[in-house]
Write an enzyme that holds these catalytic residues in place. Sequence first.
Site, PDB file in Angstrom:
ATOM      1  N   GLY A 265      -1.797   4.578  -4.269  1.00 32.94           N
ATOM      2  CA  GLY A 265      -2.305   3.290  -4.728  1.00 32.94           C
ATOM      3  C   GLY A 265      -1.524   2.101  -4.235  1.00 32.94           C
TER       4      GLY A 265
ATOM      5  N   GLY B 131      -0.491   4.351   0.173  1.00 34.09           N
ATOM      6  CA  GLY B 131      -1.378   5.442   0.591  1.00 34.09           C
ATOM      7  C   GLY B 131      -2.155   5.993  -0.591  1.00 34.09           C
TER       8      GLY B 131
ATOM      9  N   SER C 191       0.845  -1.189   0.000  1.00 37.36           N
ATOM     10  CA  SER C 191       0.000   0.000   0.000  1.00 37.36           C
ATOM     11  C   SER C 191       0.884   1.244   0.000  1.00 37.36           C
ATOM     12  CB  SER C 191      -0.903   0.024   1.236  1.00 37.36           C
ATOM     13  OG  SER C 191      -1.844  -1.009   1.186  1.00 37.36           O
TER      14      SER C 191
ATOM     15  N   ASP D 258      -7.831  -2.605   4.667  1.00 34.01           N
ATOM     16  CA  ASP D 258      -8.625  -3.825   4.823  1.00 34.01           C
ATOM     17  C   ASP D 258      -9.510  -4.057   3.603  1.00 34.01           C
ATOM     18  OD1 ASP D 258      -7.499  -3.850   7.363  1.00 34.01           O
ATOM     19  OD2 ASP D 258      -9.227  -2.849   8.268  1.00 34.01           O
TER      20      ASP D 258
END
Length: 308
Positions: free
Chosen positions: A222, A219, A217, A249
């Site tokens: 992407g 942020g 990830s 999640d």
Amino acid sequence: MILTVTLNTALDVTYRVPRLRPHSSHRVTEATERPGGKGVNVARVLAALGHEVTATGFAGGPAGSVVRELLADSPGVVDALVPCAGGTRRTVAVVDAASGDTTQFNEPGPLITAAEWSAFLTRYEGLLAGARAVALCGSLPPGVPVGAYAVLVRLARAAGVPALLDASGEALRRGVAARPEMIKPNAAELAELTGSRDPLPATRDARRRGAHAVVTSLGPDGLLAATPQGTWQAAPPRTLSGNPTGAGDSAVAGLLSALTEGLDWPARLIRAVALSAATVHAPAAGEFDPRTYEEVRGSVKVTATQAG
């Protein structure tokens, strides 16, 4: 059925205040309670996508009872939580309405005994028999062995069930060595695992440590995925404002659902990025805004970075 494991389940309590000021009293304008923990959030998103999903882990005490009551009202999620004597933790999120920022307080979780851990392993092995994939998510409560995820990954591999691991620290380090199908760290967790702050070589390094595929990830930028089929970066069309809690999640739910549906890697990443972005526009973790999901899904840009 897709199985999700949340060893450290939580009762998520969210308070909304007009403005958060340190050292002062606040009038709460809205208070909500939801079943929480990373794997529980994943389960609710998977169910919203139309998948059969079973959630397991531990639950105990008054907060655990509330978690189970709320799970019973979560459409499509089967409760397979294992009772424990200790009390399920609470997480408290305070949302500042003026800025949109969220301040989080996370309790450590109940002390799990050796007998309770053994009972969980028995339940887990039984559930694997009917699972198409398993998500292993979140922190370990006190008393659970630090190598717990390595044990769970090995049991899943022995049962022929692909496992996605979303953890951090030593639990992630040991879990990777057991060769899960996929891991999904964020940039900070990946740097801690590999010692490199450059996501591309760090993602490759994490694969060499045992993970079949690594999805990092980034942020608002992407996801970066290193897989046997290639390396891709997938980014949303724009930065979305809102509450990012639970966005990771939802990305896990997107990756796991797409895996079970046999989609290729670019399609998996598009779904994961779109769900993550749509969660930023949702009121709580474990939910996503359908309109944002459809809008972003058609605009995610996937770029092949280099061969895997």
